[in-house]
Structures are given as structure tokens and as C-alpha cells.
Design an enzyme around this catalytic site. Structure first.
Site, PDB file in Angstrom:
ATOM      1  N   ARG A 267       0.756  -1.078   0.040  1.00 54.68           N
ATOM      2  CA  ARG A 267      -0.003  -0.171   0.060  1.00 54.68           C
ATOM      3  C   ARG A 267       0.822   1.278   0.005  1.00 54.68           C
ATOM      4  O   ARG A 267       0.493   2.260  -0.350  1.00 54.68           O
ATOM      5  CB  ARG A 267      -0.800   0.090   1.263  1.00 54.68           C
ATOM      6  CG  ARG A 267      -2.136  -1.015   1.081  1.00 54.68           C
ATOM      7  CD  ARG A 267      -2.797  -0.898   2.479  1.00 54.68           C
ATOM      8  NE  ARG A 267      -1.791  -1.454   3.533  1.00 54.68           N
ATOM      9  CZ  ARG A 267      -2.268  -1.518   4.755  1.00 54.68           C
ATOM     10  NH1 ARG A 267      -3.471  -1.237   5.099  1.00 54.68           N
ATOM     11  NH2 ARG A 267      -1.279  -1.920   5.619  1.00 54.68           N
TER      12      ARG A 267
ATOM     13  N   LYS B 271       3.318 -19.199   5.010  1.00 50.86           N
ATOM     14  CA  LYS B 271       2.674 -19.623   6.248  1.00 50.86           C
ATOM     15  C   LYS B 271       2.260 -18.307   7.147  1.00 50.86           C
ATOM     16  O   LYS B 271       2.870 -17.480   6.948  1.00 50.86           O
ATOM     17  CB  LYS B 271       3.878 -20.310   7.207  1.00 50.86           C
ATOM     18  CG  LYS B 271       4.650 -19.605   8.053  1.00 50.86           C
ATOM     19  CD  LYS B 271       5.507 -20.742   8.686  1.00 50.86           C
ATOM     20  CE  LYS B 271       5.676 -20.036  10.127  1.00 50.86           C
ATOM     21  NZ  LYS B 271       6.581 -20.691  11.017  1.00 50.86           N
TER      22      LYS B 271
ATOM     23  N   ASP C  32       7.258 -23.863   2.432  1.00 57.48           N
ATOM     24  CA  ASP C  32       7.678 -24.351   3.771  1.00 57.48           C
ATOM     25  C   ASP C  32       9.243 -24.356   3.668  1.00 57.48           C
ATOM     26  O   ASP C  32       9.860 -25.267   2.865  1.00 57.48           O
ATOM     27  CB  ASP C  32       7.255 -25.647   4.276  1.00 57.48           C
ATOM     28  CG  ASP C  32       7.828 -26.037   5.625  1.00 57.48           C
ATOM     29  OD1 ASP C  32       8.892 -25.563   6.106  1.00 57.48           O
ATOM     30  OD2 ASP C  32       6.893 -26.380   6.522  1.00 57.48           O
ATOM     31  N   HIS C  33       9.929 -23.141   4.307  1.00 54.31           N
ATOM     32  CA  HIS C  33      11.285 -22.873   3.747  1.00 54.31           C
ATOM     33  C   HIS C  33      12.092 -24.066   4.314  1.00 54.31           C
ATOM     34  O   HIS C  33      13.214 -24.176   3.733  1.00 54.31           O
ATOM     35  CB  HIS C  33      11.593 -21.595   4.086  1.00 54.31           C
ATOM     36  CG  HIS C  33      11.728 -21.426   5.516  1.00 54.31           C
ATOM     37  ND1 HIS C  33      10.873 -20.952   6.175  1.00 54.31           N
ATOM     38  CD2 HIS C  33      12.865 -21.401   6.217  1.00 54.31           C
ATOM     39  CE1 HIS C  33      11.232 -20.773   7.639  1.00 54.31           C
ATOM     40  NE2 HIS C  33      12.471 -21.179   7.670  1.00 54.31           N
TER      41      HIS C  33
ATOM     42  N   LYS D 252      15.838 -26.426   2.113  1.00 56.19           N
ATOM     43  CA  LYS D 252      17.171 -26.385   2.690  1.00 56.19           C
ATOM     44  C   LYS D 252      18.039 -27.414   1.824  1.00 56.19           C
ATOM     45  O   LYS D 252      17.274 -28.517   1.897  1.00 56.19           O
ATOM     46  CB  LYS D 252      17.285 -26.664   4.259  1.00 56.19           C
ATOM     47  CG  LYS D 252      16.783 -25.571   4.967  1.00 56.19           C
ATOM     48  CD  LYS D 252      17.023 -25.545   6.170  1.00 56.19           C
ATOM     49  CE  LYS D 252      16.424 -24.307   7.102  1.00 56.19           C
ATOM     50  NZ  LYS D 252      17.457 -23.182   6.926  1.00 56.19           N
TER      51      LYS D 252
ATOM     52  N   GLU E 271      15.511 -22.580  19.123  1.00 52.31           N
ATOM     53  CA  GLU E 271      15.770 -21.055  18.725  1.00 52.31           C
ATOM     54  C   GLU E 271      16.032 -20.424  20.075  1.00 52.31           C
ATOM     55  O   GLU E 271      15.855 -20.725  21.204  1.00 52.31           O
ATOM     56  CB  GLU E 271      14.445 -20.438  18.314  1.00 52.31           C
ATOM     57  CG  GLU E 271      13.867 -21.022  17.075  1.00 52.31           C
ATOM     58  CD  GLU E 271      12.472 -20.216  16.501  1.00 52.31           C
ATOM     59  OE1 GLU E 271      12.655 -19.345  15.698  1.00 52.31           O
ATOM     60  OE2 GLU E 271      11.318 -20.179  17.175  1.00 52.31           O
TER      61      GLU E 271
ATOM     62  N   ASP F  34       2.874 -22.842  15.128  1.00 44.01           N
ATOM     63  CA  ASP F  34       3.716 -22.090  14.510  1.00 44.01           C
ATOM     64  C   ASP F  34       5.051 -23.045  14.046  1.00 44.01           C
ATOM     65  O   ASP F  34       5.625 -22.852  12.900  1.00 44.01           O
ATOM     66  CB  ASP F  34       4.709 -21.187  15.471  1.00 44.01           C
ATOM     67  CG  ASP F  34       5.446 -20.099  14.645  1.00 44.01           C
ATOM     68  OD1 ASP F  34       4.891 -19.585  13.775  1.00 44.01           O
ATOM     69  OD2 ASP F  34       6.530 -19.800  15.002  1.00 44.01           O
TER      70      ASP F  34
ATOM     71  N   HIS G 153       6.455 -27.058   9.634  1.00 37.11           N
ATOM     72  CA  HIS G 153       8.057 -27.581   9.716  1.00 37.11           C
ATOM     73  C   HIS G 153       8.500 -28.880  10.056  1.00 37.11           C
ATOM     74  O   HIS G 153       8.982 -29.634   9.433  1.00 37.11           O
ATOM     75  CB  HIS G 153       8.872 -26.556  10.260  1.00 37.11           C
ATOM     76  CG  HIS G 153       8.758 -25.159   9.939  1.00 37.11           C
ATOM     77  ND1 HIS G 153       8.436 -24.922   8.537  1.00 37.11           N
ATOM     78  CD2 HIS G 153       8.549 -24.054  10.535  1.00 37.11           C
ATOM     79  CE1 HIS G 153       8.334 -23.325   8.577  1.00 37.11           C
ATOM     80  NE2 HIS G 153       8.241 -22.797   9.880  1.00 37.11           N
TER      81      HIS G 153
END
Ligand code: NAP
Length: 483
Positions: free
Chosen positions: A51, A148, A177-178, A182, A216, A235, A240
């Protein structure tokens, strides 16, 4: 070595949300890397859309800054960057209104591949699909890339699938889905299905258990409002981790083609047993003094959303009956690590006596950091002094022979975007896979909602709640160290 990269045809890539965080961090720097690698046609076009009322030059400046900040662009690439920026333009657009659509319809060229990346909040996916269709912009060769989260539960995922299906066929929808982009994830498929060595051992008779960890160190990072409605299960696990589990557990597909691979993954998800509530541990991070840091981060003093989850599940089929799969993921843990470990059983009879110790082979597939695959094998410790055994890691990823190719390994996003241009859906989730994953996840979440389950506190910088350790210890097993 001669490159055998499959060429990409000329394309117009429209990035809705082209000014957002994901675009700046991953999509735009990734596109520049593919450009540098010579994989992007000279006449490709990248059109940012959001926008904000920017002109082309202002958007090019935003792209330049994103590449400089997140793309590790070497100042030596200035002239390449200038050429790349000539491919870039911008259209101010409102996904929910009429602004910009006529201009976009004029901007995209006919006769080239059209890819529309939905890098906007999930609430806008349906609006974008409807408007693309309504303005006649999406031809039958167009693709949409959907970020996602794909739904919040089975009902919303079904609705979204239905909305997208009104305007696009399944072969046009690329649900990203990254994790699947990989290098190591694909290497896992090569190791499993291109070697005779592993497949005979790849079953409950020889595999003691599988553990998948996505740890993480970051917290909710400004995404508190979203995360608190989602939690680790929605999440990370539903998408994943489920995808990683599928790649480990699936049967060999008859060929490496999108539907053959996705059919096998779907069968795995449908074979997952319901999870016993005693086999789930949920956690929320707190300070060493016990302050409820997660709740403060999300601004919800009564939150019962989990920032950590560990669970044990079973794939109920002939291959895996009796082999548990342990999954664990969390925020603010002691290190950043994504790893799958396939832990094989001990040798059936130990000929070297108790003093040699117990050893088992473990195949560890590390996704981040330091992507790679190692097989731990037991050998004799060199030197005199009797038969002492040690475990040594065999590096199965980057043989020295491949060293000259390592610099050009694409990151997950850039690989996946190029797959979109090639029309290759192998590494993207199909609608039925996503729905099956929610169908497994929903009752688990409903269960703890019904019970009023409250997550266990765990200290920031730890490996998660003590109960998560117990989940393994009770079975005589141990989590691998998070490092
Ligand atoms: P973000 O930083 O909030 O960016 C949102 C983008 O959408 C902005 O460019 C915004 O620009 C645009 N936008 C918002 N409303 C719009 C509208 N009505 N019409 C057109 N454009 C609109 O979000 P993000 O972090 O980039 O995330 C984008 C998507 O990727 C989300 O679905 C997210 O879940 C997913 N994702 C993000 C990450 C990540 O690392 N960031 C990782 C995985 C998945 P204007 O406000 O100017 O319109």
C-alpha cells in the site's frame, strides 16, 4: 565442473508485501543471489507491491538497502546490483481495495511466466487470489506462492484451500515451507533413496528412535500478538516439523516427482497416531528469578500459550511400528539448532565386553546452523592398550571433491522461488497434506484447551522444562545436546 542447473524461463514476479520484513530479509536478497549466480533471465521482472505510495526509484532504494543489510552484498558487486535493480519496479496496491490493480494488470507482460508471491498477512491471501482473478491478471500458467501460516486449524485451512481453489488449480498453488528448501533436506532424500546402504536399515527393526529438534535462541521478536494466538504447536510442529518427520518416515516414492513425493508424505501424516496427553510437555520461558518473561513479551499476563513443546508420537504402519518419534521445539533456548537424529539400535551382541562401552550409530541431519549430515560410526580407538571403542563422525555432506561448489548453494527461499519459476512443486506442500497435518494437530490442541493445561516454566537459555527431559528418560533415552 559443468553446471547442470535447470534453466528458468522469463518471468514477471510480483511480490505482494514487497516492502515487508520477509521480502527485505529473504526474498529480495535471495533473488539478487540467484541473479549473481546467472540463474535469472536478463529480461525477468520483479514488481514490488504494497500500500505504501512509493515510486520505482524509492522502491529500488528499499531493495538496495535490503540487499546491503541482509544479503551480505559485497561492495564489489555494485555494477551487478545496479543491473539487478533495473529489473525491479513497484506498484502501490491495496489487496482489499481497488487501488493499483489496473496498473498492475498493465505492468505484467503477456507470454511470460507470472508468479505472485503472497508475502502479506494470511488474512489477505483470499483477497489477493480473488482480485488477481477478478482483474484477469492470472493466466492459466500463473503461479501463486502462499506463505505460512496456512490456516489456524483444520476448518480455516479448508476454507483457505477452498477460496484459492476457486481461482487457481492445485498445480498453480505453491504453499511454501522454507525448511523443505534447505540443501540438507534434499540431501536427506538423496542419501535415503540413491543408496542401497540405508534403506534396509530404515525401519523399526533397526531404528531405535528418531528425534527432531528445532531450538531457537530468539523470543517472540515483535510478533507477540500473532505468536500468542499460535504457540509452538501451530507455529512449528504442524508445518516445519511435520514436514521433516515425513521425509524421514515416508516410503520411497516411485519417482522424484511432485505428486509421487507428496502422496508418500501424506500417507505418513495420515498414519500418525493420536498423541497421549502424557507424551506432551508444554513450556513457557521465564527469567532465572522466575519472572514470566514470555507473558511480558506477548503482553498477556494470563497467557497459556506454549513457547516450547516436546512430544512423543508414533507412525502407525509396518515400517515404523514400535519406533517412537520425539519432537521438540522452543524459543529462548540455550542455542540455535535444527537437527534430525536417526538413532539406530545397539549391535545385537557385544563381543568386546562391558569395558568397551555401549555404542550406537546415529545419523544426524543438521539444518542450521552449519548445515550438514554426519553418520556416527564406532571404531577402535587407535593405539595400544586393548580394544577400546570410540565414536567418530563421518561427514556425509560435503566431500572435498565438492568444495568448489559450496559457495553457490542457494538458501532455502531462493531455491524455492526458482522452483516456482520452473513449476516444480516437489518441495511445496499440497492442500491435502496441510489439511491432514491440521487434522492431527487440532485434537491435541483441543485436548489441552479442554483440560485447562498450563505450560511448565523453563529458564531462558536452558534446554526446556525438566519434564521434557523426563519424557525421554522414562523411555531410557536422552535428548541430544542443544548446541
Ligand atoms: P510485514 O513485515 O508486516 O509486511 C507485510 C507487508 O504486507 C508489507 O509490505 C505491507 O505493506 C503489506 N500489506 C499489508 N496490508 C496490505 C494490503 N491491504 N494490501 C497490500 N499490501 C499490504 O510481514 P512479514 O513479516 O513480511 O510477513 C509476511 C508474510 O510472511 C506473513 O504471512 C508471515 O506470516 C509470513 N512469514 C514471515 C516471516 C518473516 O521472517 N518475516 C517468516 C515466515 C513467514 P503496506 O503496509 O505498505 O501495505
Amino acid at each position: 565442473m559443468v553446471s547442470r542447473v535447470i534453466p528458468v524461463g522469463t518471468f514477471d514476479l510480483v511480490i505482494f508485501g514487497g516492502t515487508g520484513d520477509l521480502s527485505r530479509r529473504k526474498i529480495l536478497p535471495g533473488l539478487f543471489r540467484r541473479f549473481l549466480a546467472g540463474q535469472m533471465p536478463d529480461d525477468a521482472r520483479i514488481i514490488g507491491a504494497a500500500r505504501a505510495k512509493l515510486d520505482n526509484d524509492a522502491y529500488r532504494q528499499l531493495v538496495r538497502e535490503a540487499i546491503e543489510e541482509f544479503g551480505h552484498a559485497d561492495p564489489g558487486f555494485e555494477s551487478e546490483l545496479a543491473t539487478f535493480l533495473e529489473l525491479v519496479s513497484y506498484v502501490p496496491i491495496d489487496a482489499r481495495g481497488e487501488m493499483g490493480w489496473a496498473q498492475l494488470a498493465k505492468r505484467v507482460r503477456s507470454g511470460v511466466i507470472h508468479a505472485y508471491y503472497f508475502s502479506v498477512g494470511p488474512g489477505l491471501f483470499g483477497d489477493l487470489a480473488e482480485r488477481l482473478h477478478g482483474h484477469g491478471i492470472a493466466n492459466e500458467n500463473a503461479r501463486i506462492v502462499v506463505e505460512k501460516p496456512f490456516g489456524h486449524d483444520l476448518k480455516s485451512a479448508r476454507e483457505l484451500n477452498r477460496t484459492l481453489a476457486q481461482h487457481f488449480s492445485e498445480r498453480q498453488i505453491f504453499r511454501i515451507d522454507h525448511y523443505l528448501g534447505k540443501e540438507t533436506v534434499q540431501n536427506l532424500m538423496a542419501v535415503r533413496f540413491a543408496n542401497i546402504l540405508f534403506e534396509p536399515l530404515w525401519n523399526a527393526q533397526f531404528v531405535d528412535h528418531v528425534q527432531i529438534t528445532v531450538a531457537e535462541t530468539v523470543g517472540v521478536d515483535g510478533r507477540g500478538a500473532y505468536y500468542d494466538k499460535s504457540g509452538a504447536m501451530r507455529d512449528m510442529v504442524q508445518n516445519h516439523m511435520m514436514q521433516l518427520l515425513c521425509l524421514i518416515a515416508m516410503e520411497p516414492p516411485s519417482r522424484f516427482d511432485p505428486d509421487a513425493v507428496r502422496d508418500e508424505k501424506l500417507k505418513v501424516i495420515r498414519s500418525l497416531e493420536d498423541v497421549d496427553s502424557h507424551h506432551i510437555v508444554r513450556g513457557q520461558y521465564v527469567s532465572p528469578e522466575g519472572e514470566p518473561l514470555y507473558r511480558l513479551d506477548v503482553g498477556n499476563p494470563r497467557s497459556t500459550t506454549e513457547s516450547f513443546i516436546a512430544l512423543k508420537c508414533h507412525v502407525s504402519n509396518w515400517r515404523w511400528s514400535g519406533t517412537p518419534f520425539y519432537l521438540r521445539t522452543g524459543k529462548k533456548l540455550k542455542a540455535r539448532m535444527s537437527e534430525i537424529a536417526v538413532v539406530f539400535k545397539d549391535a545385537p551382541h557385544l563381543i568386546f565386553g562391558q569395558e568397551a562401552g555401549r555404542h550406537c550409530n546415529t545419523l544426524s541431519i543438521r539444518l542450521q546452523p552449519d548445515e550438514g549430515m554426519t553418520l556416527n560410526v564406532t571404531i577402535k580407538e587407535p593405539g595400544p592398550g586393548g580394544m577400546r571403542l570410540i565414536d567418530v563422525p563421518l561427514d556425509m555432506t560435503f566431500a572435498e571433491a565438492l568444495a568448489d561448489q559450496l559457495d553457490d548453494i542457494p538458501e532455502a527461499y531462493e531455491r524455492l522461488i526458482m522452483d516456482v519459476m520452473r513449476g516444480d512443486q516437489t518441495l511445496f506442500m499440497r492442500g491435502d497434506e496441510v489439511e491432514a497435518a491440521w487434522a492431527w494437530t487440532d485434537p491435541i490442541i483441543e485436548g489441552w484447551e479442554k483440560r485447562g493445561d498450563v505450560p511448565k516454566p523453563y529458564e531462558v537459555g536452558s534446554a526446556g522444562p525438566e519434564d521434557a527431559m523426563m519424557l525421554m528418560h522414562r523411555d531410557g533415552r536422552r535428548w541430544r545436546e542443544i548446541k
